[in-house]
Motif scaffolding. Structure first.
Motif, short mmCIF file in Angstrom:
data_model
loop_
_atom_site.label_atom_id
_atom_site.label_comp_id
_atom_site.label_asym_id
_atom_site.label_seq_id
_atom_site.Cartn_x
_atom_site.Cartn_y
_atom_site.Cartn_z
N PRO A 153 -15.81 -1.54 10.26
CA PRO A 153 -16.10 -0.62 11.37
C PRO A 153 -14.85 -0.37 12.21
O PRO A 153 -14.11 -1.29 12.56
N GLY A 154 -14.61 0.89 12.52
CA GLY A 154 -13.47 1.23 13.37
C GLY A 154 -12.13 1.16 12.68
O GLY A 154 -11.10 1.13 13.34
N LEU A 155 -12.12 1.13 11.34
CA LEU A 155 -10.87 0.99 10.60
C LEU A 155 -9.94 2.17 10.86
O LEU A 155 -10.36 3.32 10.86
N LEU A 156 -8.68 1.89 11.09
CA LEU A 156 -7.66 2.92 11.19
C LEU A 156 -6.88 2.98 9.89
O LEU A 156 -6.78 2.00 9.16
N HIS A 157 -6.32 4.13 9.60
CA HIS A 157 -5.60 4.35 8.35
C HIS A 157 -4.15 4.74 8.64
O HIS A 157 -3.86 5.43 9.62
N MET A 158 -3.26 4.28 7.76
CA MET A 158 -1.84 4.58 7.91
C MET A 158 -1.33 5.33 6.70
O MET A 158 -1.64 4.98 5.56
N LYS A 159 -0.56 6.37 6.93
CA LYS A 159 0.12 7.10 5.88
C LYS A 159 1.60 7.19 6.24
O LYS A 159 1.96 7.24 7.42
N LEU A 160 2.45 7.21 5.20
CA LEU A 160 3.89 7.19 5.42
C LEU A 160 4.52 8.54 5.09
O LEU A 160 4.17 9.16 4.08
N LEU A 161 5.41 8.97 5.92
CA LEU A 161 6.28 10.10 5.62
C LEU A 161 7.51 9.54 4.93
O LEU A 161 8.12 8.58 5.42
N ARG A 162 7.90 10.14 3.81
CA ARG A 162 8.99 9.59 3.00
C ARG A 162 10.15 10.57 2.90
O ARG A 162 9.97 11.78 3.06
N GLN A 318 8.68 -2.70 -16.25
CA GLN A 318 8.01 -3.19 -15.06
C GLN A 318 6.57 -3.52 -15.39
O GLN A 318 5.84 -2.67 -15.92
N HIS A 319 6.18 -4.75 -15.13
CA HIS A 319 4.79 -5.16 -15.36
C HIS A 319 3.98 -4.69 -14.15
O HIS A 319 3.70 -5.43 -13.22
N ALA A 320 3.63 -3.41 -14.16
CA ALA A 320 3.01 -2.81 -12.99
C ALA A 320 1.49 -2.83 -13.10
O ALA A 320 0.92 -2.67 -14.17
N SER A 321 0.85 -3.00 -11.98
CA SER A 321 -0.60 -3.00 -11.92
C SER A 321 -1.13 -1.57 -11.91
O SER A 321 -0.51 -0.67 -11.36
N LEU A 322 -2.30 -1.35 -12.51
CA LEU A 322 -2.96 -0.05 -12.41
C LEU A 322 -3.59 0.13 -11.04
O LEU A 322 -3.60 1.22 -10.48
N GLU A 323 -4.13 -0.95 -10.50
CA GLU A 323 -4.87 -0.83 -9.26
C GLU A 323 -3.96 -0.44 -8.11
O GLU A 323 -2.79 -0.77 -8.08
N THR A 324 -4.54 0.32 -7.18
CA THR A 324 -3.79 0.73 -6.01
C THR A 324 -3.48 -0.49 -5.15
O THR A 324 -4.27 -1.42 -5.06
N HIS A 325 -2.31 -0.48 -4.52
CA HIS A 325 -1.90 -1.59 -3.68
C HIS A 325 -2.43 -1.37 -2.26
O HIS A 325 -2.26 -0.28 -1.70
N GLY A 326 -3.04 -2.35 -1.70
CA GLY A 326 -3.56 -2.19 -0.34
C GLY A 326 -4.01 -3.50 0.23
O GLY A 326 -4.09 -4.52 -0.47
N CYS A 327 -4.29 -3.49 1.50
CA CYS A 327 -4.80 -4.69 2.16
C CYS A 327 -5.67 -4.25 3.32
O CYS A 327 -5.60 -3.12 3.79
N VAL A 328 -6.52 -5.13 3.76
CA VAL A 328 -7.34 -4.91 4.93
C VAL A 328 -7.00 -6.01 5.93
O VAL A 328 -7.04 -7.20 5.59
N ALA A 329 -6.64 -5.63 7.14
CA ALA A 329 -6.29 -6.59 8.18
C ALA A 329 -7.26 -6.46 9.35
O ALA A 329 -7.68 -5.35 9.69
N TYR A 330 -7.63 -7.57 9.90
CA TYR A 330 -8.50 -7.54 11.07
C TYR A 330 -8.14 -8.72 11.97
O TYR A 330 -7.43 -9.64 11.57
#
Length: 352
Positions: A153-162, A318-330
């Motif tokens: 609940p109330g999660l904020l999202h971050m996006k990066l300008l590159r 590169q032994h790269a993962s298929l899954e998207t990289h992410g985390c949830v912090a609270y």
């Protein structure tokens, strides 16, 4: 960027498998769309393909499993019809649009062929037996929860300008238009970032890696380097905020060949960064060196009938993962009731 390489998002459109990441939503209007959640019967009975993947444990992390299930189910539905072209007899061809990173394909082939590996021993007899993974039913039905399935609940999202430039100095950043986007809470740039430097390499010994990275820097050193971060109520608002940031760059010289980068006079990327005893290591753009010998190399050369010297090159691996990289912090209150989550102060909104 969506490229359709992995096939993890495969769905059926009128019975045909497609990569949903590449399929325009407007083309689905009036068509029957089936996801992995729709393979099982309404009464909960698993589709035969789901059951075989469960029996063979044809998955590990399970991120790619939905795609393999949907592709297999579609090809099996074509068997014995005019559309059957024998793809399931040639699995590398059948699964050319699906990639698995961790299972190794043997278990996936076993699942397709109906090889069963799991056992159901009676109570007290499970030790040493091949019992099924507890999360297996969730994996094959698409109900397993991954990081981005967690709702806070109330999660904020971050996006990066590159950065669009390989090497440039940021002269100015205008964030005013981004801050006016409804739902945007903050826009962070190098002016907000601490001056602390760190290494993104992290080898066994910390002294092997120069501290040369700042979380947001006023100099960009490769295309795609983060320039600013937008925090908003939704991903859409954060992305729109990134589009509205105006950055003025002073473009700097760059090289893209490692040998040219080590030559005298080449643009230095990280000059003067880090502790004094480690600054010299980055003046010629060399982050580290590894040397090693086994036995008496000079004597070996002297006694050899032929000495062949060459520079060998290989592709990047590169032994790269298929899954998207992410985390949830609270945030949670401390045991003594104090801190950012204490009742005396409203808890900050969690950010992803």
């Amino acid at each position: 960027m969506r490229r359709g390489d992995c096939g993890a998002c495969t769905v059926h459109v009128d019975g045909q498998p497609v990569h949903s990441c590449l399929y325009p939503a407007v083309r689905a209007e009036g068509r029957a769309v089936t996801t992995v959640e729709g393979l099982a019967s309404p009464d909960g009975e698993l589709h035969p393909v789901q059951q075989r993947f469960l029996d063979a444990q044809g998955y590990q992390c399970g991120f790619c499993t939905a795609g393999f299930l949907m592709t297999t189910a579609a090809l099996e539905a074509e068997r014995g019809t005019p559309h059957d072209d024998g793809k399931l007899d040639d699995l590398p061809r059948a699964f050319k649009g699906n990639i698995c990173r961790c299972t190794g394909y043997r278990a996936i082939e076993d699942a397709v062929r109906g090889v069963k590996h799991t056992e159901r021993p009676c109570a007290g007899k499970a030790v040493g037996r091949n019992v099924g993974a507890p999360a297996g039913p969730q994996v094959v039905t698409g109900t397993a929860r991954y990081t981005f399935d967690v709702e806070v609940p109330g999660l904020l999202h971050m996006k990066l300008l590159r950065s669009p430039h390989p090497h440039a100095r940021i002269v100015a950043v205008d964030t005013s238009a981004a801050l006016r986007v409804p739902g945007v809470h903050a826009v962070l740039t190098h002016e907000d970032a601490p001056a602390t430097l760190y290494s993104s390499a992290r080898h066994e010994h910390p002294t092997e890696d120069p501290d040369d990275t700042r979380v947001l820097d006023d100099v960009v050193r490769y295309v795609g380097q983060r320039v600013a971060a937008v925090v908003a109520d939704s991903e859409r608002a954060a992305e729109e905020g990134c589009r509205r940031i105006e950055v003025t760059y002073e473009r700097l010289p760059h090289v893209i060949d490692p040998e040219e980068a080590m030559r005298p006079g080449a643009p230095v990327l990280h000059a003067g960064k880090g502790p004094a005893e480690r600054i010299a290591r980055v003046e010629n753009n060399v982050a580290g060196e590894v040397h090693g010998e086994i036995g008496d190399v000079e004597r070996g050369f002297a006694e050899a009938d032929v000495v062949y010297e060459e520079t060998f090159r290989t592709q990047r691996v590169q032994h790269a993962s298929l899954e998207t990289h992410g985390c949830v912090a609270y945030f949670e209150p401390r045991e003594d009731g104090t801190g950012s989550g204490s009742p005396s102060a409203p808890p900050p909104r969690p950010r992803s």
